[in-house]
Design a protein around this motif. Structure first.
Motif, mmCIF file in Angstrom:
data_model
loop_
_atom_site.group_PDB
_atom_site.id
_atom_site.type_symbol
_atom_site.label_atom_id
_atom_site.label_comp_id
_atom_site.label_asym_id
_atom_site.label_seq_id
_atom_site.Cartn_x
_atom_site.Cartn_y
_atom_site.Cartn_z
ATOM 1 N N ASN A 133 0.821 -1.216 0.000
ATOM 2 C CA ASN A 133 0.000 0.000 0.000
ATOM 3 C C ASN A 133 0.854 1.264 0.000
ATOM 4 O OD1 ASN A 133 -2.442 -1.380 -0.049
ATOM 5 N ND2 ASN A 133 -2.532 -1.541 2.198
ATOM 6 N N ALA A 134 2.053 1.179 0.553
ATOM 7 C CA ALA A 134 2.928 2.350 0.609
ATOM 8 C C ALA A 134 3.708 2.560 -0.690
ATOM 9 C CB ALA A 134 3.909 2.210 1.775
ATOM 10 N N ALA A 135 3.797 1.546 -1.516
ATOM 11 C CA ALA A 135 4.599 1.631 -2.746
ATOM 12 C C ALA A 135 3.806 2.275 -3.874
ATOM 13 C CB ALA A 135 5.065 0.244 -3.157
ATOM 14 N N GLU A 136 4.520 3.013 -4.724
ATOM 15 C CA GLU A 136 3.885 3.601 -5.912
ATOM 16 C C GLU A 136 4.033 2.703 -7.134
ATOM 17 O OE1 GLU A 136 5.314 7.491 -6.670
ATOM 18 O OE2 GLU A 136 4.663 8.312 -4.736
ATOM 19 N N ARG A 137 5.188 2.071 -7.269
ATOM 20 C CA ARG A 137 5.466 1.233 -8.448
ATOM 21 C C ARG A 137 5.861 -0.159 -7.966
ATOM 22 N NH1 ARG A 137 8.380 5.626 -8.651
ATOM 23 N NH2 ARG A 137 10.330 4.451 -8.377
ATOM 24 N N VAL A 138 4.998 -1.122 -8.219
ATOM 25 C CA VAL A 138 5.232 -2.504 -7.788
ATOM 26 C C VAL A 138 5.443 -3.382 -9.019
ATOM 27 C CG1 VAL A 138 4.309 -4.490 -6.521
ATOM 28 C CG2 VAL A 138 3.761 -2.150 -5.768
ATOM 29 N N THR A 139 6.434 -4.252 -8.941
ATOM 30 C CA THR A 139 6.665 -5.244 -9.996
ATOM 31 C C THR A 139 6.603 -6.635 -9.382
ATOM 32 O OG1 THR A 139 8.001 -3.811 -11.415
ATOM 33 C CG2 THR A 139 8.348 -6.184 -11.634
ATOM 34 N N LEU A 140 5.953 -7.548 -10.095
ATOM 35 C CA LEU A 140 5.900 -8.948 -9.688
ATOM 36 C C LEU A 140 6.847 -9.747 -10.577
ATOM 37 C CD1 LEU A 140 2.013 -9.403 -9.413
ATOM 38 C CD2 LEU A 140 3.598 -8.442 -7.728
ATOM 39 N N PHE A 141 7.663 -10.597 -9.952
ATOM 40 C CA PHE A 141 8.565 -11.465 -10.710
ATOM 41 C C PHE A 141 8.286 -12.898 -10.275
ATOM 42 C CE2 PHE A 141 12.699 -13.506 -11.622
ATOM 43 C CZ PHE A 141 12.739 -13.245 -12.987
ATOM 44 N N LEU A 170 -4.961 -5.225 -9.634
ATOM 45 C CA LEU A 170 -5.215 -4.384 -8.475
ATOM 46 C C LEU A 170 -4.113 -3.345 -8.303
ATOM 47 C CD1 LEU A 170 -7.237 -4.226 -6.013
ATOM 48 C CD2 LEU A 170 -5.540 -5.581 -4.759
ATOM 49 N N LEU A 171 -2.856 -3.765 -8.567
ATOM 50 C CA LEU A 171 -1.707 -2.889 -8.326
ATOM 51 C C LEU A 171 -1.216 -2.168 -9.571
ATOM 52 C CD1 LEU A 171 0.453 -5.208 -6.032
ATOM 53 C CD2 LEU A 171 -1.266 -3.528 -5.376
ATOM 54 N N LYS A 172 -1.778 -2.519 -10.737
ATOM 55 C CA LYS A 172 -1.268 -2.010 -12.021
ATOM 56 C C LYS A 172 0.238 -2.309 -12.110
ATOM 57 C CE LYS A 172 -5.361 -0.378 -12.794
ATOM 58 N NZ LYS A 172 -6.001 -0.998 -11.626
ATOM 59 N N ALA A 173 0.561 -3.572 -11.858
ATOM 60 C CA ALA A 173 1.957 -4.001 -11.741
ATOM 61 C C ALA A 173 2.412 -4.785 -12.967
ATOM 62 C CB ALA A 173 2.128 -4.883 -10.500
ATOM 63 N N PRO A 174 3.576 -4.473 -13.513
ATOM 64 C CA PRO A 174 4.173 -5.334 -14.538
ATOM 65 C C PRO A 174 4.468 -6.713 -13.942
ATOM 66 C CG PRO A 174 5.349 -3.234 -14.343
ATOM 67 C CD PRO A 174 4.433 -3.330 -13.168
ATOM 68 N N VAL A 175 4.391 -7.734 -14.783
ATOM 69 C CA VAL A 175 4.648 -9.106 -14.341
ATOM 70 C C VAL A 175 5.739 -9.709 -15.222
ATOM 71 C CG1 VAL A 175 3.694 -11.414 -13.984
ATOM 72 C CG2 VAL A 175 2.264 -9.387 -13.561
ATOM 73 N N GLY A 176 6.909 -9.949 -14.627
ATOM 74 C CA GLY A 176 7.980 -10.651 -15.316
ATOM 75 C C GLY A 176 8.073 -12.076 -14.805
ATOM 76 N N HIS A 177 8.901 -12.878 -15.448
ATOM 77 C CA HIS A 177 9.013 -14.263 -15.016
ATOM 78 C C HIS A 177 10.407 -14.808 -15.257
ATOM 79 C CE1 HIS A 177 7.772 -14.543 -19.295
ATOM 80 N NE2 HIS A 177 8.626 -15.550 -19.316
ATOM 81 N N ALA A 178 10.754 -15.817 -14.477
ATOM 82 C CA ALA A 178 11.941 -16.623 -14.728
ATOM 83 C C ALA A 178 11.572 -17.708 -15.734
ATOM 84 C CB ALA A 178 12.432 -17.240 -13.424
ATOM 85 N N LEU A 179 12.563 -18.435 -16.233
ATOM 86 C CA LEU A 179 12.287 -19.449 -17.251
ATOM 87 C C LEU A 179 11.307 -20.499 -16.744
ATOM 88 C CD1 LEU A 179 12.741 -20.764 -19.966
ATOM 89 C CD2 LEU A 179 14.850 -21.785 -19.074
ATOM 90 N N ARG A 180 11.469 -20.945 -15.490
ATOM 91 C CA ARG A 180 10.579 -21.977 -14.974
ATOM 92 C C ARG A 180 9.186 -21.433 -14.657
ATOM 93 N NH1 ARG A 180 12.704 -25.620 -10.419
ATOM 94 N NH2 ARG A 180 11.237 -27.092 -11.356
#
Length: 580
Positions: free
Chosen positions: A200-208, A226-236
């Motif tokens: 809630n305190a963060a402005e820019r959240v990224t999910l990996f 909900l967070l308008k967050a980019p979603v990156g991923h590892a190969l697995r």
């Protein structure tokens, strides 16, 4: 009536846990167990040509089903051959039970013929490894091994001398109910509340995201929205999180592409979901970081954490989401999405266009066409090396396809053995082995296992007569490639000599029709595709003072677009990208 033997008891317990196949190579000390399998209609003995294949095949079964699979090796050299495949299964968190048959119990400790010490040998690639030296240890040792493998998601090894296996099983032995599946793990309320405050305190959240997001696609997407967050991923994490993902910014790491690197470095809160991402150099050092993982020992071992959350990803998000305030500012997300789109349009896809006349065939083009022609529920097994790159860039997950490889252990020769295990699970499902010529030839003997059992695996062989990933490693290190070339035969002829479908493809105009024919063939098939040996090769000249700069620029190219931009440094690909 003859009493049940220890070997029969061993096999009966395997059947009770749901194991339906025991992969291995028969041998003297293992014979009592193999014979017990022969007399039990609920389980099959799968005769492979190399025990390493047995372990890889069992590991593939376990990864695809999430349930226990089993393999076996005879005394000495037989069970030693299991080790590499067991390392892979263990590091892939695949529940596998390995039987390491042993020399006669009276000879242990005398340097007897083929003697090893399996209780020491397998320590590093198992959660549990014990020797049964007396029938009275059964069934407790085996039941304990099963529960370690299932409960901790990894390998258990039981060493069993052949003479002990032949003895009568103990009477009135307790065979208790066995654990066959893992529970979900919910974090404590305090950790959930702390994480909610940070979000809630963060402005820019990224999910990996990593493999731990399996089964949590819906929850991750809802959280990202909900967070308008980019979603990156590892190969697995690719197969679990990339599909139906409007927040996708690609993959980070050595095979990375898109905007995942930027998204993880330009946020002010990075949340690592179910990933034990090994490449710390690709993670930010100055961003607040939270890690959620079901394995407590994974927390914080790759990067400094501001909060460690021990829990299953799906359960954690279910508890967390109601406590998080919706965000409305999409500027960070949209900027990352534009960067990602630019990388894909301008870099990655460039190497699958206008290549219909290029000989040798571009491997990227092969992967792209294969992606289009493969079934929507295909299982891809991927060799370590450049096949990992092509799979990471060009295979499209959809929630039904599966992609497994030696992504954590990094072993060569994994694809064909894993395809064997995958195909035994379901003969009707399309299983495709993306094999490099180096990996394929390392365990090529088990191509005959496809023939023996008429397994309809499709081997798509990327044949460039080189260890291309090793050449790239040498390039980055400033070394000339050496010892990386192969003199290969016509593998299609070898396949036909073995009595199965085989075709060699040397021209790109023949590629699509050849792939269709191989994929539609009812039985096993091998497609030997001659691909460009210069893809990602070392330039013809490189000065000593350029080495350090190249290593740095190579890393930046991986981060910016991966193969697409690095390929411009190879002569065969310069026509796609103007020289700098």
């Amino acid at each position: 009536m003859a009493k049940r033997t220890v070997a029969e008891q061993y096999v009966d317990i395997l059947v009770r846990t749901g194991v339906r196949r025991l992969y291995g190579v028969v041998g003297d000390s293992l014979n009592p167990v193999v014979d017990a399998v022969r007399r039990n209609a609920a389980i099959d003995w799968i005769q492979v040509r190399h025990e390493e294949t047995a372990a890889f095949a069992a590991g593939a079964e376990a990864q695809l089903t999430g349930t226990l699979a089993a393999c076996a090796g005879s005394c000495g050299p037989g069970h030693v051959h299991l080790i590499n495949g067991l390392y892979d299964a263990h590091r892939s968190m695949a529940p596998v039970l390995a039987l390491a048959s042993h020399i006669p119990s009276s000879e242990i400790g005398t340097s007897y013929f083929q003697e090893t010490h399996p209780e020491r040998l397998f320590q590093e690639c198992s959660h549990y490894c014990e020797l049964i030296s007396h029938p009275q240890q059964m069934p407790r040792v085996l039941q304990t091994a099963v529960q370690y493998a299932v409960g901790r998601s990894g390998v258990s090894v039981v060493a069993l001398p052949g003479d002990i296996a032949s003895r009568p099983a103990p009477e009135r032995a307790e065979e208790h109910a066995l654990v066959t599946s893992r529970p979900t793990v919910r974090p404590g309320d305090e950790e959930i509340d702390r994480l909610a405050r940070m979000v809630n305190a963060a402005e820019r959240v990224t999910l990996f995201c990593g493999r731990g997001c399996a089964g949590a696609h819906e929850e991750v997407m809802a959280f990202a929205e909900l967070l308008k967050a980019p979603v990156g991923h590892a190969l697995r994490g690719k197969e679990w999180i990339q599909y139906d993902n409007p927040y996708d910014v690609g993959m980070s790491g050595l095979l990375g592409y898109g905007a995942a690197y930027e998204a993880t470095h330009e946020c002010d809160l990075l949340i690592l979901l179910g990933t034990d991402f090994p490449y710390g150099a690709f993670l930010p050092a100055d961003v607040r970081t939270v890690q959620v993982d079901v394995r407590a020992e994974h927390l914080g071992r790759r990067s400094k954490l501001d909060l460690a959350v021990w829990g299953d990803v799906r359960e954690t998000l279910r508890c967390l989401t109601p406590k998080v305030h919706p965000k409305t500012d999409r500027r960070f997300l949209d900027r990352m999405l534009r960067k990602h789109a630019d990388a894909l349009e301008g870099v990655v896809k460039a190497y699958t266009r206008r290549v219909d006349r290029h000989i040798p065939i571009h491997p990227e083009y092969v992967a792209s066409v294969l992606d289009e022609e493969a079934a929507d529920d295909a299982v891809f097994t991927v060799d370590t090396g450049m096949c990992n790159v092509w799979a990471a860039r060009y295979l499209s997950p959809n929630g039904r396809r599966r992609m497994i490889g030696s992504f954590t252990h990094g072993s060569m020769a994994n694809a064909l053995p894993q395809a064997i295990g995958a195909q035994f699970l379901d003969r009707r499902r399309q299983v495709i082995s993306m094999s490099g010529d180096g990996g394929f030839t390392m365990l090529m003997g088990d191509f005959l296992t496809l023939v023996q059992y008429d397994l309809p695996v499709k081997v798509i062989l990327f044949n460039n007569s080189a260890l291309s990933m090793v050449e790239l490693e040498m390039l980055v290190a400033g070394l000339p490639s050496y010892g990386t070339g192969y003199r290969n035969p016509d593998f299609a002829r070898i396949a036909r000599a073995a009595g199965v479908y085989g075709e060699r493809v040397e021209k790109p105009k023949n590629l699509r029709s050849a792939l269709r024919a191989a994929l539609r063939h009812k039985g096993p098939a091998l497609l030997d595709i001659v691909t460009d040996p210069n893809a990602l090769s070392i330039p013809p000249k490189i000065k000593a003072e350029m080495v350090t700069g190249f290593a740095l620029s190579a890393s930046k190219m991986v981060l910016a677009g991966g193969v697409g931009k690095m390929v411009q440094m190879a002569r065969s690909n310069l026509r796609h990208v103007p020289r700098p």
